[in-house]
Write a protein that holds these residues in place. Sequence first.
Motif, PDB file in Angstrom:
ATOM      1  N   ARG A  72       1.099  -1.222  -0.074  1.00 50.30           N
ATOM      2  CA  ARG A  72      -0.036  -0.058  -0.095  1.00 50.30           C
ATOM      3  C   ARG A  72       1.035   1.286   0.068  1.00 50.30           C
ATOM      4  O   ARG A  72       0.598   2.267  -0.664  1.00 50.30           O
ATOM      5  CB  ARG A  72      -0.876  -0.001   1.198  1.00 50.30           C
ATOM      6  N   THR A  73       2.022   1.236   0.769  1.00 49.49           N
ATOM      7  CA  THR A  73       3.069   2.314   0.834  1.00 49.49           C
ATOM      8  C   THR A  73       4.212   1.773   0.428  1.00 49.49           C
ATOM      9  O   THR A  73       4.633   0.648   0.490  1.00 49.49           O
ATOM     10  CB  THR A  73       3.141   2.951   2.267  1.00 49.49           C
ATOM     11  N   ALA A  74       5.002   2.819  -0.177  1.00 45.82           N
ATOM     12  CA  ALA A  74       6.325   2.249  -0.824  1.00 45.82           C
ATOM     13  C   ALA A  74       7.149   2.191   0.415  1.00 45.82           C
ATOM     14  O   ALA A  74       7.025   2.923   1.554  1.00 45.82           O
ATOM     15  CB  ALA A  74       6.860   3.472  -1.646  1.00 45.82           C
ATOM     16  N   PRO A  75       8.134   1.395   0.242  1.00 49.69           N
ATOM     17  CA  PRO A  75       9.005   1.161   1.339  1.00 49.69           C
ATOM     18  C   PRO A  75      10.275   2.342   1.369  1.00 49.69           C
ATOM     19  O   PRO A  75      10.267   3.021   0.379  1.00 49.69           O
ATOM     20  CB  PRO A  75       9.983  -0.302   1.093  1.00 49.69           C
ATOM     21  N   ARG A  76      10.720   2.593   2.644  1.00 56.44           N
ATOM     22  CA  ARG A  76      11.578   3.596   2.795  1.00 56.44           C
ATOM     23  C   ARG A  76      12.978   2.952   2.817  1.00 56.44           C
ATOM     24  O   ARG A  76      13.061   1.868   3.711  1.00 56.44           O
ATOM     25  CB  ARG A  76      11.464   4.262   4.272  1.00 56.44           C
ATOM     26  N   GLU A  86      13.561   9.346  16.872  1.00 58.35           N
ATOM     27  CA  GLU A  86      12.453  10.244  16.661  1.00 58.35           C
ATOM     28  C   GLU A  86      12.072   9.886  15.196  1.00 58.35           C
ATOM     29  O   GLU A  86      10.969  10.069  14.531  1.00 58.35           O
ATOM     30  CB  GLU A  86      12.734  11.739  16.640  1.00 58.35           C
ATOM     31  N   TRP A  87      12.939   9.782  14.091  1.00 62.89           N
ATOM     32  CA  TRP A  87      12.800   9.775  12.857  1.00 62.89           C
ATOM     33  C   TRP A  87      12.103   8.287  12.453  1.00 62.89           C
ATOM     34  O   TRP A  87      11.144   8.283  11.879  1.00 62.89           O
ATOM     35  CB  TRP A  87      14.173   9.725  11.921  1.00 62.89           C
ATOM     36  N   LEU A  88      12.796   7.257  13.025  1.00 65.81           N
ATOM     37  CA  LEU A  88      11.931   6.148  13.017  1.00 65.81           C
ATOM     38  C   LEU A  88      10.476   6.028  13.503  1.00 65.81           C
ATOM     39  O   LEU A  88       9.618   5.698  12.841  1.00 65.81           O
ATOM     40  CB  LEU A  88      12.769   4.918  13.639  1.00 65.81           C
ATOM     41  N   GLY A  89      10.528   6.817  14.659  1.00 68.18           N
ATOM     42  CA  GLY A  89       9.200   6.870  14.962  1.00 68.18           C
ATOM     43  C   GLY A  89       8.013   7.441  14.120  1.00 68.18           C
ATOM     44  O   GLY A  89       6.780   7.157  13.916  1.00 68.18           O
ATOM     45  N   GLU A 136       8.295   7.608  10.760  1.00 63.88           N
ATOM     46  CA  GLU A 136       7.946   6.374   9.764  1.00 63.88           C
ATOM     47  C   GLU A 136       7.015   5.656  10.331  1.00 63.88           C
ATOM     48  O   GLU A 136       6.127   5.397   9.376  1.00 63.88           O
ATOM     49  CB  GLU A 136       9.362   5.871   9.426  1.00 63.88           C
ATOM     50  N   ARG A 137       6.992   5.336  11.433  1.00 65.16           N
ATOM     51  CA  ARG A 137       6.063   4.189  12.057  1.00 65.16           C
ATOM     52  C   ARG A 137       4.713   4.967  11.930  1.00 65.16           C
ATOM     53  O   ARG A 137       3.684   4.169  11.587  1.00 65.16           O
ATOM     54  CB  ARG A 137       6.628   3.706  13.277  1.00 65.16           C
ATOM     55  N   ASP A 138       4.724   6.142  12.772  1.00 59.92           N
ATOM     56  CA  ASP A 138       3.471   6.566  12.828  1.00 59.92           C
ATOM     57  C   ASP A 138       2.874   7.398  11.554  1.00 59.92           C
ATOM     58  O   ASP A 138       1.528   7.652  11.710  1.00 59.92           O
ATOM     59  CB  ASP A 138       3.708   8.019  13.806  1.00 59.92           C
ATOM     60  N   THR A 139       3.451   7.475  10.306  1.00 61.35           N
ATOM     61  CA  THR A 139       2.861   7.981   9.185  1.00 61.35           C
ATOM     62  C   THR A 139       2.429   6.709   8.454  1.00 61.35           C
ATOM     63  O   THR A 139       1.732   6.816   7.416  1.00 61.35           O
ATOM     64  CB  THR A 139       3.782   8.667   8.272  1.00 61.35           C
ATOM     65  N   GLY A 140       2.468   5.415   9.120  1.00 64.03           N
ATOM     66  CA  GLY A 140       2.099   4.130   8.456  1.00 64.03           C
ATOM     67  C   GLY A 140       2.890   3.480   7.452  1.00 64.03           C
ATOM     68  O   GLY A 140       2.245   2.678   6.610  1.00 64.03           O
TER      69      GLY A 140
END
Length: 192
Positions: free
Chosen positions: A55-59, A77-80, A82-86
């Motif tokens: 559904r979303t492209a991988p980072r 913070e950055w990883l969080g 990424e997680r929180d935006t789905g």
Amino acid sequence: MRVWIAAVGAKPRAGFDELASMYMQRMAPYVAGVEAPVFRSEDAFWAAVEKERARTAPRVVLLDEKGPAMESESFAEWLGRERDTGRQLVIFAVGPADGWRQGAGHRVQGTERQGTGYRVQGIEGQGMGKRRIAYREKRTGTGVATAGAGEVVWLSLGPMTMAHELARLVLCEQVYRALTILAGHPYHRGSQ
């Protein structure tokens, strides 16, 4: 969110692999899945990344000595975010022994980086040490590049050169550390 700790090149020696596996097992309660694929070539890596589109492209986070470095808290913070935006999948990749080849630029369309033909930065800051590194994502120019396989950013583990299997181990520990910081676990404070 799932996490890959990928590597391009030879399979790590047993001691390094055991320690990396220990950190990946510790990550399991914090993410939907952890994998550590090792690819024989850069082409095989990119082919696998392209198959992971959902559904979303991988980072895709390419480790490179010329990439920006981050402190553990800023990385968490950055990883969080990424997680929180789905984000469904974050792929960290230790590249081939000679570095990511310039020809891989076809994966990162319209980008340029000094010395290698790329300039892709989504994780950036002022350097290491006591200065706090801010995360900034730019959508134009030198920002995050959306490739056919996903969004690509660069990250450095620091200015020192290290063996690829050691870089993979350090990366595993830092991803685990970031996940524990996000969860409020005492690991980060207790291992200083």
